[in-house]
Design a protein around this motif. Structure first.
Motif, PDB file in Angstrom:
ATOM      1  N   ILE A 522       0.837  -1.204   0.000  1.00 54.95           N
ATOM      2  CA  ILE A 522       0.000   0.000   0.000  1.00 54.95           C
ATOM      3  C   ILE A 522       0.868   1.248   0.000  1.00 54.95           C
ATOM      4  CG2 ILE A 522      -1.697   1.304   1.350  1.00 54.95           C
ATOM      5  CD1 ILE A 522      -2.831  -1.393   2.289  1.00 54.95           C
ATOM      6  N   ALA A 523       1.952   1.249   0.782  1.00 54.31           N
ATOM      7  CA  ALA A 523       2.841   2.417   0.836  1.00 54.31           C
ATOM      8  C   ALA A 523       3.457   2.699  -0.533  1.00 54.31           C
ATOM      9  CB  ALA A 523       3.929   2.197   1.880  1.00 54.31           C
ATOM     10  N   VAL A 524       3.929   1.650  -1.184  1.00 49.83           N
ATOM     11  CA  VAL A 524       4.529   1.825  -2.508  1.00 49.83           C
ATOM     12  C   VAL A 524       3.470   2.287  -3.508  1.00 49.83           C
ATOM     13  CG1 VAL A 524       5.619   0.603  -4.418  1.00 49.83           C
ATOM     14  CG2 VAL A 524       6.396   0.203  -2.088  1.00 49.83           C
ATOM     15  N   SER A 525       2.275   1.724  -3.407  1.00 50.20           N
ATOM     16  CA  SER A 525       1.196   2.135  -4.312  1.00 50.20           C
ATOM     17  C   SER A 525       0.865   3.607  -4.135  1.00 50.20           C
ATOM     18  CB  SER A 525      -0.044   1.279  -4.071  1.00 50.20           C
ATOM     19  OG  SER A 525       0.228  -0.086  -4.317  1.00 50.20           O
ATOM     20  N   GLN A 828      -9.700  -4.494  10.133  1.00 50.80           N
ATOM     21  CA  GLN A 828      -8.340  -4.996   9.876  1.00 50.80           C
ATOM     22  C   GLN A 828      -7.777  -4.401   8.587  1.00 50.80           C
ATOM     23  OE1 GLN A 828      -8.068  -9.061   8.797  1.00 50.80           O
ATOM     24  NE2 GLN A 828      -5.856  -9.179   9.074  1.00 50.80           N
ATOM     25  N   GLY A 829      -8.597  -4.371   7.514  1.00 50.83           N
ATOM     26  CA  GLY A 829      -8.124  -3.792   6.259  1.00 50.83           C
ATOM     27  C   GLY A 829      -7.811  -2.317   6.381  1.00 50.83           C
ATOM     28  N   LEU A 830      -8.660  -1.566   7.113  1.00 47.90           N
ATOM     29  CA  LEU A 830      -8.436  -0.133   7.259  1.00 47.90           C
ATOM     30  C   LEU A 830      -7.202   0.168   8.095  1.00 47.90           C
ATOM     31  CD1 LEU A 830     -12.080   1.198   7.704  1.00 47.90           C
ATOM     32  CD2 LEU A 830     -10.545   1.524   5.760  1.00 47.90           C
ATOM     33  N   VAL A 831      -6.922  -0.663   9.099  1.00 44.63           N
ATOM     34  CA  VAL A 831      -5.707  -0.458   9.897  1.00 44.63           C
ATOM     35  C   VAL A 831      -4.467  -0.620   9.016  1.00 44.63           C
ATOM     36  CG1 VAL A 831      -4.290  -1.443  11.745  1.00 44.63           C
ATOM     37  CG2 VAL A 831      -6.728  -1.056  12.104  1.00 44.63           C
ATOM     38  N   LEU A 832      -4.456  -1.684   8.206  1.00 42.71           N
ATOM     39  CA  LEU A 832      -3.322  -1.891   7.304  1.00 42.71           C
ATOM     40  C   LEU A 832      -3.222  -0.755   6.279  1.00 42.71           C
ATOM     41  CD1 LEU A 832      -3.717  -5.720   6.605  1.00 42.71           C
ATOM     42  CD2 LEU A 832      -2.091  -4.621   8.142  1.00 42.71           C
ATOM     43  N   ALA A 833      -4.373  -0.351   5.746  1.00 38.34           N
ATOM     44  CA  ALA A 833      -4.369   0.725   4.749  1.00 38.34           C
ATOM     45  C   ALA A 833      -3.876   2.027   5.355  1.00 38.34           C
ATOM     46  CB  ALA A 833      -5.760   0.900   4.162  1.00 38.34           C
ATOM     47  N   SER A 834      -4.315   2.329   6.569  1.00 43.13           N
ATOM     48  CA  SER A 834      -3.888   3.580   7.211  1.00 43.13           C
ATOM     49  C   SER A 834      -2.376   3.601   7.423  1.00 43.13           C
ATOM     50  CB  SER A 834      -4.613   3.749   8.545  1.00 43.13           C
ATOM     51  OG  SER A 834      -6.014   3.788   8.344  1.00 43.13           O
ATOM     52  N   ALA A 835      -1.837   2.481   7.883  1.00 42.35           N
ATOM     53  CA  ALA A 835      -0.390   2.418   8.085  1.00 42.35           C
ATOM     54  C   ALA A 835       0.351   2.571   6.757  1.00 42.35           C
ATOM     55  CB  ALA A 835      -0.011   1.094   8.755  1.00 42.35           C
ATOM     56  N   GLY A 836      -0.129   1.879   5.710  1.00 44.76           N
ATOM     57  CA  GLY A 836       0.517   1.974   4.405  1.00 44.76           C
ATOM     58  C   GLY A 836       0.419   3.361   3.808  1.00 44.76           C
ATOM     59  N   VAL A 837      -0.752   4.000   3.901  1.00 50.41           N
ATOM     60  CA  VAL A 837      -0.932   5.349   3.360  1.00 50.41           C
ATOM     61  C   VAL A 837      -0.017   6.337   4.076  1.00 50.41           C
ATOM     62  CG1 VAL A 837      -2.558   7.263   3.175  1.00 50.41           C
ATOM     63  CG2 VAL A 837      -3.252   4.974   2.477  1.00 50.41           C
ATOM     64  N   ALA A 838       0.064   6.240   5.407  1.00 48.93           N
ATOM     65  CA  ALA A 838       0.917   7.165   6.163  1.00 48.93           C
ATOM     66  C   ALA A 838       2.382   7.022   5.745  1.00 48.93           C
ATOM     67  CB  ALA A 838       0.762   6.902   7.658  1.00 48.93           C
TER      68      ALA A 838
END
Length: 900
Positions: A522-525, A828-838
């Motif tokens: 997600i971070a790379v995306s 769970q998905g939003l927690v991972l997404a939030s970490a990746g986006v940040a």
């Protein structure tokens, strides 16, 4: 000769038949040697010798025992190595068969992994093919690694430019640095064969072109400096033109063809892989430039006569730095000898691969290549994370199989090797798919349409570098992604894996690793999506950028009267006729002629001399110019601020006039009124009087600094080649058939070229092409990264839902609603997404700084682009997690509680 250790007269023969017990090889060798010596000694004793003398004679006949022992041991070690190699290869072949059989049992898994690798690596290979074509692939010439390009820089021009003949001649004298230098000029000529005229793209070169560069010739020969000095009319055809125009006729050498109504003798045909150095143009032929003593003297005395593209071959052992130092020293001398024209002029020298497509615009190319490759590598990282996640999931399902093999005696290394072999097979399949994708995509890119009728040629075909890059990327990506699962598979404890309750195999470490991979995806995306958004917004900004001249509802068409050999009188008559008819066409508001168009593929600069020479430029300022007709500024040009534009009264016999832009007025007459001022060109006796002041616009590059520019009247300066420009009421494209028909009615032998609207010229031409290409690639990368990241997130959430079946069943059994289960999964998905986006936003703030010089009208830290990228990733996360969340909410509690 030496005695055998522990020698026995009668060695026990049974030792040779019990080697499977692991007998000592050295002891066996000594026993074998002693057996041969003892046998010979017994024969000698029977012949009458004493035992001591018989043994001495036997040892003497046998020779140096130590040497024999060493040779035999060496042979035995060599045999053991070969035997071990054969056994190892047999084991690997067995593992390959087992891995292939195992993969055949999981076609869906193989398809997803291979598709992911093919897309991720294929995208990288495609971009690398483009970079390879312009930065790495050498020219098809011997010693191409020593081939360099030389240009000049000066304060009046912001980009490196061509070299005047006088400077070229001075640089060419540096024999201790260069084997030789070559000068080229690109022209269009007319081929008059079989009662039809055809436009020919020709490179005029110095006579040493073929000899200095060692240009390969398929038929005949290349021309020489003697032919150039004698001004012989000889020509060498390109292989493609020879095949297309003359059907590969091998008797072409020695024949005469008509170029510009002059007879030229064909003396050779170039090799198929050589297409010249004209930027992205498929050169049709080469011919020597006139270098007779008179022509050479004229060029030396007139630094504005010819400006060459200069290519040179460094001498062996000479570095680029040494050549640059020698050129600068020579340029300093030219500055002292010719201060009027060479003040502050310095040379630029780069390897030929760094001067593509042309030296003037080659500077930003490495940065653009770095940005594009960086984005594709980020996409590859997302693909790698996806593959790693898939392999981790597969390792869980295969742990029981590996446990059985470990229980049967398979070593840890053998199990690890089996997992690595499986990933290598996947990588090879992915490499084949990626290479096929790269070949297809580069073939499509080679058909790119630019707004020009020139015979463009793009050669992005993959070569061995691209193949090596693809294979290396596939192996590194897959082995890197599969290393952790392989190591985990190698240390499977049989007792734990074979015990009941398969869910114990999914431990917390496994879960955390997959979660970290999704966060990284997600971070790379986010980074890729932000970069794509910046490129897209930059493209939108350029489309609405005020360039300072007319861009809407403007139709253009070029004609070249020199191809039909018009004299001055006929040329003026044709120009008047085509203007009159064009202005009378329905839907045409106004029409004009111009020698050149903004952001075109050719430009003209002149030194202008004012009445009061400047101490900074005693021989005048270098200024760009254009030759236009009446109504030009009303039709296509920038706005006239003061004064007037050209009228029908501006004739050859009247005062020669000019319109200048505000930048030129500020340069030549700062703070003064420019209207009424006069200047002249070095080769013209007539002074030009300024009658109009136009707004400064952009001419060559987007975002260029204010560039001094002036226009002269076409009635006062003859131009055979010109653009017809029409300001239209309807869409310009709707008038193209009418304009073509009108031109045929005037003279069917004068074809129109480059018939298109100004908007298409800007959109698909040199002005915005790089920006649009960056936006296209960036958006493609972003979409692929989003798809891969969403697949990875979906896979992780689905995996967690499957392995939390009993927990979810208990929650439903004790009264949990469907909405609460959905919220549980989505959280769970939003927690991972939030970490990746940040993480992605923080990384993008630093990474996008590299793109600053490639963007127009948008900042590299544009907040709206960052917010949009974050919102898109969150939305994709919700969509990817919604499907398994719905499946979990619809779960039957009884069946869930009975699940293993």
């Amino acid at each position: 000769m030496s005695e055998l250790p522990n020698a026995k007269r009668t060695p026990p023969a049974w030792r040779r038949y019990l080697r499977f017990w692991g007998a000592d090889a050295n002891a066996d060798l000594d026993t074998e040697l002693e057996f041969h010596v003892a046998s010979r000694a017994e024969e000698l004793v029977r012949e009458g010798l004493s035992p001591a003398e018989a043994r001495r004679r036997a040892l003497a006949e046998f020779g140096d025992v130590s040497a024999v022992r060493q040779e035999v041991r060496q042979l035995e070690r060599s045999y053991a190595r070969r035997r071990n190699l054969v056994e190892s290869l047999a084991e690997i072949a067995t593992e390959i068969r087992l891995a292939a059989r195992s993969l055949r049992k999981a076609p869906a898994f193989v398809a997803v992994v291979v598709l992911t690798l093919s897309l991720g690596i294929g995208l990288n290979s495609t971009i690398f093919s483009l970079v390879n074509a312009y930065l790495f692939r050498p020219a098809p010439l011997p010693n191409a690694d020593r081939l360099v390009v030389i240009g000049n820089t000066s304060p009046s021009l912001t980009q490196p430019h061509e070299v005047p003949y006088r400077d070229f001649a001075a640089y060419r004298d540096l024999h201790d640095v260069f084997e030789d230098l070559v000068g080229t000029l690109s022209y269009t000529e007319s081929l008059n064969e079989s009662d039809r005229t055809e436009r020919l793209w020709v490179e005029l070169t110095t006579g040493n072109y073929f000899s200095a560069l060692h240009v390969p010739v398929a038929l005949g020969r290349g021309y020489t400096e003697d032919a150039s000095a004698r001004n012989e009319r000889v020509i060498v055809l390109s292989n493609e033109f020879w095949r297309r125009r003359f059907a590969a006729d091998s008797t072409i050498v020695g024949r005469s063809i008509q170029i510009e109504r002059q007879a030229y003798t064909v003396i050779g045909v170039a090799a198929p892989n050589f297409r010249g150095f004209a930027p992205m143009i498929r050169t049709d032929a080469w011919t020597p430039i006139d270098e007779t003593p008179a022509a050479r003297e004229r060029r030396l005395n007139d630094p504005e006569s010819d400006w060459f593209n200069v290519y040179g071959m460094l001498r062996p052992g000479v570095s680029l730095g040494q050549a640059r130092t020698a050129l600068i020293d020579r340029a300093r001398r030219l500055q002292r000898e010719f201060p009027a024209t060479n003040k502050d002029v310095l040379p630029v020298i780069v390897p030929e691969t760094r001067a593509r497509p042309v030296l003037a615009v080659a500077g930003p190319l490495p940065l653009m290549a770095t940005v594009l490759l960086g984005l594709t590598l980020l996409v590859l990282a997302v693909a790698c994370a996806n593959v790693a996640s898939l392999l981790l999931a597969r390792s869980t399902t295969k742990r029981r199989e590996y446990a059985v093999r470990a229980a049967l005696g398979a070593s840890r290394w053998r199990l690890t090797r089996a997992a690595i072999i499986e990933t290598i097979l996947l990588s090879l399949a992915g490499a084949l798919g990626a290479f096929a994708l790269a070949r297809w995509s580069t073939g499509r890119l080679a058909t790119i349409h630019l707004a020009t009728d020139a015979p463009l040629f793009f050669d992005f075909s993959p070569d061995w570098r691209v193949f090596a890059f693809t294979l290396g990327a596939a192996l590194l990506t897959t082995i890197g992604a599969g290393l952790l699962p392989a190591l985990r598979d190698g240390r499977v404890p049989p007792q734990g894996a074979l015990s009941a309750g398969g869910r114990s195999m999914t431990d917390r470490l496994h879960q955390r690793v997959r979660s970290l991979l999704v966060v990284a995806q997600i971070a790379v995306s986010v980074i890729v999506l932000i970069a794509a958004g910046l490129f897209t917004r930059s493209m939108r900004a350029t489309e609405h950028m005020d360039l300072g001249f007319q861009t809407k509802k403007l139709l253009m068409a070029q004609f070249d009267l020199s191809l039909s050999h018009y004299d001055s009188t006929r040329a003026r008559a044709f120009q008047r006729e085509i203007l009159a008819r064009a202005r009378a066409l329905p839907g045409v508001r106004s029409a004009a002629l111009a020698a050149r168009i903004p952001f075109g593929y050719s430009n003209n600069s002149q030194r202008v001399l004012t009445g009061a020479p400047s101490p900074d430029a005693p021989d005048g300022q270098l200024v760009f110019m254009n030759v236009v007709s009446t109504d030009y500024f009303r039709t296509a040009g920038p706005t006239i601020v003061r004064g007037r534009e050209f009228t029908d009264e501006d004739q050859p016999a009247s005062q020669h006039v000019a319109v200048i832009n505000e930048a030129m007025a500020e340069k030549l007459w700062p703070g003064e009124e420019p209207i009424g001022k006069t200047f002249r060109l070095p080769n013209d006796k007539e002074e030009l009087r300024v009658v109009g002041l136009a707004r400064t616009s952009q001419y060559m590059f987007l975002g260029e600094p204010p560039r001094p520019f002036f226009w002269t009247a076409i009635a006062q300066h003859r131009r055979e080649s010109a653009f017809l420009e029409l300001s239209t009421e309807p869409a310009p494209e709707s008038l193209i058939p009418t304009v073509l028909r009108m031109a045929r009615e005037i003279d069917p032998n004068v074809p129109l070229f480059e018939v298109r609207s100004m908007e298409e010229h800007l959109r698909n031409g040199r002005a915005m092409f790089a920006v649009r290409l960056g936006a296209l690639f960036g958006m493609s990368f972003a979409l692929l990264a989003l798809a891969l990241a969403s697949v990875g997130l979906y896979g992780l959430v689905s995996y967690n839902v499957t392995h939390r079946t009993r927990e979810i069943g208990i929650r439903i059994a004790v009264g949990a609603t469907a909405q609460s289960v959905i919220r549980l999964v989505l959280r769970q998905g939003l927690v991972l997404a939030s970490a990746g986006v940040a993480l992605g936003v923080v990384a993008a703030l630093g990474a996008t700084r590299l793109m600053t010089s490639l963007l127009f009208g948008v900042a590299s830290h544009d907040p709206s682009t960052f917010l949009m990228a974050a919102a898109v990733l969150v939305a994709v996360t919700l969509v990817a997690a919604w499907i398994p969340a719905r499946r979990a909410a619809a779960m039957d509690a009884v069946r869930a509680l009975r699940a293993d």
